[in-house]
Design a protein around this motif. Structure first.
Motif, PDB file in Angstrom:
ATOM      1  N   ARG A 146       0.832  -1.222   0.000  1.00 40.24           N
ATOM      2  CA  ARG A 146       0.000   0.000   0.000  1.00 40.24           C
ATOM      3  C   ARG A 146       0.858   1.261   0.000  1.00 40.24           C
ATOM      4  O   ARG A 146       0.553   2.235  -0.684  1.00 40.24           O
ATOM      5  N   GLN A 147       1.934   1.213   0.771  1.00 42.31           N
ATOM      6  CA  GLN A 147       2.823   2.368   0.874  1.00 42.31           C
ATOM      7  C   GLN A 147       3.477   2.672  -0.484  1.00 42.31           C
ATOM      8  O   GLN A 147       3.516   3.817  -0.925  1.00 42.31           O
ATOM      9  N   LEU A 149       2.393   1.702  -3.479  1.00 39.61           N
ATOM     10  CA  LEU A 149       1.348   2.152  -4.406  1.00 39.61           C
ATOM     11  C   LEU A 149       1.097   3.643  -4.220  1.00 39.61           C
ATOM     12  O   LEU A 149       1.007   4.403  -5.192  1.00 39.61           O
ATOM     13  N   ALA A 150       0.997   4.064  -2.959  1.00 42.61           N
ATOM     14  CA  ALA A 150       0.742   5.484  -2.660  1.00 42.61           C
ATOM     15  C   ALA A 150       1.890   6.360  -3.149  1.00 42.61           C
ATOM     16  O   ALA A 150       1.695   7.523  -3.506  1.00 42.61           O
ATOM     17  N   GLN A 151       3.094   5.805  -3.194  1.00 40.37           N
ATOM     18  CA  GLN A 151       4.256   6.544  -3.707  1.00 40.37           C
ATOM     19  C   GLN A 151       4.295   6.534  -5.227  1.00 40.37           C
ATOM     20  O   GLN A 151       5.206   7.082  -5.837  1.00 40.37           O
ATOM     21  N   GLY A 152       3.334   5.814  -5.848  1.00 41.44           N
ATOM     22  CA  GLY A 152       3.263   5.800  -7.307  1.00 41.44           C
ATOM     23  C   GLY A 152       4.040   4.677  -7.964  1.00 41.44           C
ATOM     24  O   GLY A 152       4.243   4.680  -9.172  1.00 41.44           O
TER      25      GLY A 152
END
Ligand code: DC
Length: 217
Positions: A146-147, A149-152
């Motif tokens: 998730r982390q 993914l959130a960073q792109g």
């Protein structure tokens, strides 16, 4: 005069140790060092200049020139940087080159929080408070997924679980300063905890250690 509050927070990737260290720093007004960033910086800077993580001499030269102010680059927080970090971290000369910086931080007169793999065992074996933060690999993989993914980053859950297991094996299996729970570290398994609950448990561990009561869990 009371002794400085030095808190060692060790554990595997994505266990929650970084967030817990940051929150403890806020609660107790202490500076925080994320020691993993040092190894990440060495790995990324090495590859950027055309080197390879298995080149101990080149990695050591970079480690020797590194300062705590050099750690802001977002490239150090990527998935690839974690892998390079784990690879350069097997070299004893790299670890030695990064030791003074970490031990200087650990000895700050007002106290400090440092998170990593060998803080309670090698960097600050006399730390008055030691935590070993862990969680099941599947839970850690989900958090890191998730982390990232959130960073792109384009990642899959399966890839991240593989990364985590590979890094656990390398970090825990290396000859020099392997990732291991210090005998006097309190184990905190965050698998079933939100970060708020985990922070509260960590705070109680700190309070118990300061009061000389050992583990409150
Ligand atoms: O905490 P992190 O995931 O950012 O750490 C990246 C790698 O750096 C980790 O896989 C092993 C290495 N490391 C280490 O060997 N010793 C430390 N004190 C911190 C990190």
């Amino acid at each position: 005069m009371t002794a400085p509050l030095m808190i060692a927070v060790d554990g595997p990737a994505a266990s929650g140790k970084g967030t817990i260290a940051t929150r403890l720093g806020e609660i107790y007004g202490l500076p925080v060092l994320d020691s993993g960033l040092l190894y990440r910086a060495v790995g990324v800077l090495l590859v950027r200049q055309g080197g390879r993580p298995d080149d101990a001499a080149a990695a050591t030269a970079i480690a020797e020139g590194l300062a705590a102010e050099d750690l802001d680059d977002p490239a150090f927080r990527t998935r690839q940087a974690g892998e390079y970090a784990s690879q350069v971290a097997v070299h004893s000369a790299v670890r030695l080159a990064l030791r003074d910086l970490q031990q200087g931080f650990a000895r700050r007169p007002d106290g400090a929080v440092i998170d990593g793999r060998d803080i309670g065992t090698v960097i600050a074996p006399d730390a008055p408070v030691k935590l070993y933060v862990t969680a099941r690999p599947e839970v850690r993989a989900e958090r890191r997924f998730r982390q990232l993914l959130a960073q792109g980053e384009a990642v899959t859950h399966v890839d991240i679980l593989e990364d985590i297991l590979r890094r656990d094996a390398r970090d825990g299996g290396r000859a020099d300063s392997p990732m291991v729970r210090a005998k006097d570290a309190v184990l905190l398994d965050t698998s079933e905890m939100t970060i708020d609950v985990a922070t509260d448990a960590a705070r109680r561990i700190v309070e118990a250690a300061r009061a000389g009561r050992g583990s409150p869990l």
